[in-house]
Motif scaffolding. Structure first.
Motif, PDB file in Angstrom:
ATOM      1  N   TYR A  57     -14.194 -13.189 -29.614  1.00 46.86           N
ATOM      2  CA  TYR A  57     -13.742 -11.800 -29.732  1.00 46.86           C
ATOM      3  C   TYR A  57     -14.494 -11.061 -30.834  1.00 46.86           C
ATOM      4  N   ASP A  58     -14.814  -9.804 -30.578  1.00 51.49           N
ATOM      5  CA  ASP A  58     -15.322  -8.915 -31.612  1.00 51.49           C
ATOM      6  C   ASP A  58     -14.098  -8.245 -32.234  1.00 51.49           C
ATOM      7  N   ALA A  59     -13.522  -8.882 -33.252  1.00 46.71           N
ATOM      8  CA  ALA A  59     -12.268  -8.416 -33.843  1.00 46.71           C
ATOM      9  C   ALA A  59     -12.532  -7.345 -34.901  1.00 46.71           C
ATOM     10  N   THR A  60     -13.087  -6.232 -34.453  1.00 48.32           N
ATOM     11  CA  THR A  60     -13.369  -5.108 -35.333  1.00 48.32           C
ATOM     12  C   THR A  60     -12.066  -4.412 -35.717  1.00 48.32           C
ATOM     13  N   ARG A  61     -11.948  -4.071 -36.985  1.00 49.34           N
ATOM     14  CA  ARG A  61     -10.784  -3.297 -37.409  1.00 49.34           C
ATOM     15  C   ARG A  61     -10.781  -1.971 -36.670  1.00 49.34           C
ATOM     16  N   LEU A  62      -9.607  -1.488 -36.315  1.00 45.71           N
ATOM     17  CA  LEU A  62      -9.479  -0.260 -35.546  1.00 45.71           C
ATOM     18  C   LEU A  62     -10.122   0.920 -36.263  1.00 45.71           C
ATOM     19  N   SER A  63     -10.043   0.952 -37.588  1.00 36.66           N
ATOM     20  CA  SER A  63     -10.649   2.048 -38.344  1.00 36.66           C
ATOM     21  C   SER A  63     -12.170   2.036 -38.277  1.00 36.66           C
ATOM     22  N   GLU A  64     -12.769   0.916 -37.822  1.00 33.64           N
ATOM     23  CA  GLU A  64     -14.222   0.801 -37.720  1.00 33.64           C
ATOM     24  C   GLU A  64     -14.712   0.929 -36.281  1.00 33.64           C
ATOM     25  N   ALA A  65     -13.796   1.248 -35.368  1.00 30.54           N
ATOM     26  CA  ALA A  65     -14.179   1.416 -33.958  1.00 30.54           C
ATOM     27  C   ALA A  65     -14.701   2.829 -33.743  1.00 30.54           C
ATOM     28  N   GLY A  66     -15.684   2.936 -32.859  1.00 30.91           N
ATOM     29  CA  GLY A  66     -16.229   4.235 -32.509  1.00 30.91           C
ATOM     30  C   GLY A  66     -15.391   4.904 -31.433  1.00 30.91           C
ATOM     31  N   GLY A  69     -14.463   2.870 -28.335  1.00 30.16           N
ATOM     32  CA  GLY A  69     -13.638   1.681 -28.483  1.00 30.16           C
ATOM     33  C   GLY A  69     -14.362   0.492 -29.073  1.00 30.16           C
ATOM     34  N   HIS A  70     -15.702   0.502 -29.068  1.00 35.35           N
ATOM     35  CA  HIS A  70     -16.483  -0.588 -29.654  1.00 35.35           C
ATOM     36  C   HIS A  70     -16.684  -0.344 -31.138  1.00 35.35           C
ATOM     37  N   SER A  71     -17.076  -1.396 -31.841  1.00 35.14           N
ATOM     38  CA  SER A  71     -17.396  -1.272 -33.258  1.00 35.14           C
ATOM     39  C   SER A  71     -18.557  -0.297 -33.441  1.00 35.14           C
ATOM     40  N   ARG A  72     -18.456   0.573 -34.449  1.00 38.11           N
ATOM     41  CA  ARG A  72     -19.565   1.501 -34.716  1.00 38.11           C
ATOM     42  C   ARG A  72     -20.832   0.733 -35.067  1.00 38.11           C
ATOM     43  N   LEU A  73     -20.707  -0.303 -35.851  1.00 39.32           N
ATOM     44  CA  LEU A  73     -21.828  -1.190 -36.166  1.00 39.32           C
ATOM     45  C   LEU A  73     -21.332  -2.608 -35.944  1.00 39.32           C
ATOM     46  N   SER A  74     -21.841  -3.255 -34.914  1.00 35.55           N
ATOM     47  CA  SER A  74     -21.314  -4.549 -34.504  1.00 35.55           C
ATOM     48  C   SER A  74     -22.334  -5.652 -34.733  1.00 35.55           C
TER      49      SER A  74
END
Length: 197
Positions: A57-66, A69-74
């Motif tokens: 899983y790409d468990a990106t914090r919600l505040s870091e999602a674009g 819905g994906h991570s802004r920088l993944s």
């Protein structure tokens, strides 16, 4: 490639490794989501093809999602300055089954970055190679094409979908509804907007 995107080629060759285990409960939930009557899985059972998407899983914090819905920088992904990121396709090479309960390692590498201009504007394609290893060696290789795009015009009509091939050896029709899509998205921890737009 335009001058302002040339630096993105510097990301080619970047590598990231992750570890995970596919547990029986994940398979039980996916079977239920796909309305399958599979027997309860036990450690050592083979994992159905493509169900590896329930791992790593790409468990990106919600505040870091674009906004998509994906991570802004993944992880290893380059900082492409286009706001829409989408999966454009994959090629799979299945070498050995993944098994319930065994430790897995995913080695991801950027193998290409290409900028193009299409009907909808500027596009950047990022090619990824994911290699999944078990204690016995390479089990699966997946090459993914990720496309970054400009925002769609608010009044633009949606593209006409291509029909599925009609000459398959076998087929199964699955009626996808919002509940199934919600459950699948949760199982794969994929909150991309296309799943609910």
């Amino acid at each position: 490639m335009s001058e302002n995107l040339e630096h993105l080629k510097d990301w080619v060759g970047r590598v990231q490794e992750e570890t995970d285990v596919i547990t029986p409960d994940r398979l039980v939930r996916m079977s239920a989501t796909l309305d399958r009557d599979d027997p309860p899985p036990v450690p050592g059972d083979p994992v159905p093809l493509c169900w590896h998407w329930m791992a790593f899983y790409d468990a990106t914090r919600l505040s870091e999602a674009g906004p998509d819905g994906h991570s802004r920088l993944s992880g290893i992904m380059p900082p492409v300055p286009l706001p829409r990121r989408m999966w454009a396709g994959s090629r799979f090479y299945f070498r050995a089954p993944l098994r319930v309960g065994e430790p897995l390692t995913k080695r991801s590498e950027i193998i290409g970055v290409t900028a193009k201009t299409g009907r909808s504007g500027q596009l950047v394609f990022v090619a990824l190679k994911h290699t999944i290893l078990t204690p016995a060696g390479v089990a699966l290789t997946e090459e993914q094409d990720i496309v970054y795009r400009t925002l769609a015009e608010p009044d633009a009509p949606p593209p006409t979908p291509k029909p599925a091939p009609a000459d398959g050896v076998w087929s199964r029709t699955i009626e996808v509804d919002p509940v199934m899509l919600f459950r699948y998205s949760a199982l794969t921890f994929n909150g991309h907007r296309i799943h609910y737009d």
